[in-house]
Scaffold this motif. Structure first.
Motif, PDB file in Angstrom:
ATOM      1  N   SER A   1     -63.445  -5.831 -12.576  1.00  0.00           N
ATOM      2  CA  SER A   1     -62.068  -5.984 -12.093  1.00  0.00           C
ATOM      3  C   SER A   1     -62.083  -6.588 -10.688  1.00  0.00           C
ATOM      4  O   SER A   1     -63.139  -6.736 -10.061  1.00  0.00           O
ATOM      5  N   THR A   2     -60.905  -6.898 -10.194  1.00  0.00           N
ATOM      6  CA  THR A   2     -60.785  -7.416  -8.837  1.00  0.00           C
ATOM      7  C   THR A   2     -61.320  -6.401  -7.834  1.00  0.00           C
ATOM      8  O   THR A   2     -61.999  -6.760  -6.873  1.00  0.00           O
TER       9      THR A   2
ATOM     10  N   TYR B   1     -65.127  -6.579  -7.712  1.00  0.00           N
ATOM     11  CA  TYR B   1     -65.593  -7.704  -6.899  1.00  0.00           C
ATOM     12  C   TYR B   1     -65.359  -7.455  -5.411  1.00  0.00           C
ATOM     13  O   TYR B   1     -66.174  -7.831  -4.570  1.00  0.00           O
ATOM     14  N   LEU B   2     -64.243  -6.811  -5.083  1.00  0.00           N
ATOM     15  CA  LEU B   2     -63.957  -6.481  -3.683  1.00  0.00           C
ATOM     16  C   LEU B   2     -65.005  -5.512  -3.136  1.00  0.00           C
ATOM     17  O   LEU B   2     -65.519  -5.698  -2.034  1.00  0.00           O
TER      18      LEU B   2
END
Length: 100
Positions: free
Chosen positions: A30-31, A34-35
């Motif tokens: 998910s975003t 990655y963050l």
């Protein structure tokens, strides 16, 4: 000795894939995954740079810290993604995608 975690712990959330392959797990990042990956890598680069005692050691120390952080961040994101697919972490988005 049984090392299969699914044999001893029951998932709390719907199971999308009991044994997800590497490619499916990475594709499921998910975003937020990655963050977290980039944050851990970025902090590790900074710590690596600052831990270089002499100026000519800072470059290699920064690269080493960055590589360690990149691997650690990737493993953390992978663990979260696999946990969502196997039903051990909240997985509303994965279940909704599966039903389409």
């Amino acid at each position: 000795m049984n090392t299969d975690i699914t044999a001893s712990v029951k998932p709390e959330y719907p199971v999308v894939d009991r044994n997800p392959p590497f490619t499916k797990t990475v594709a499921n990042f998910s975003t937020l995954d990655y963050l977290r990956l980039t944050t851990i890598a970025g902090i590790s680069v900074t710590v690596g740079y600052l831990s270089g005692i002499k100026p000519n050691i800072r470059g290699p120390s920064m690269v080493t810290g960055g590589l360690i952080g990149l691997m650690g961040g990737f493993m953390y994101a992978y663990q979260n993604s696999a946990g969502r697919l196997m039903g051990f972490f909240p997985n509303d988005d994965e279940v909704a995608r599966c039903k389409k």
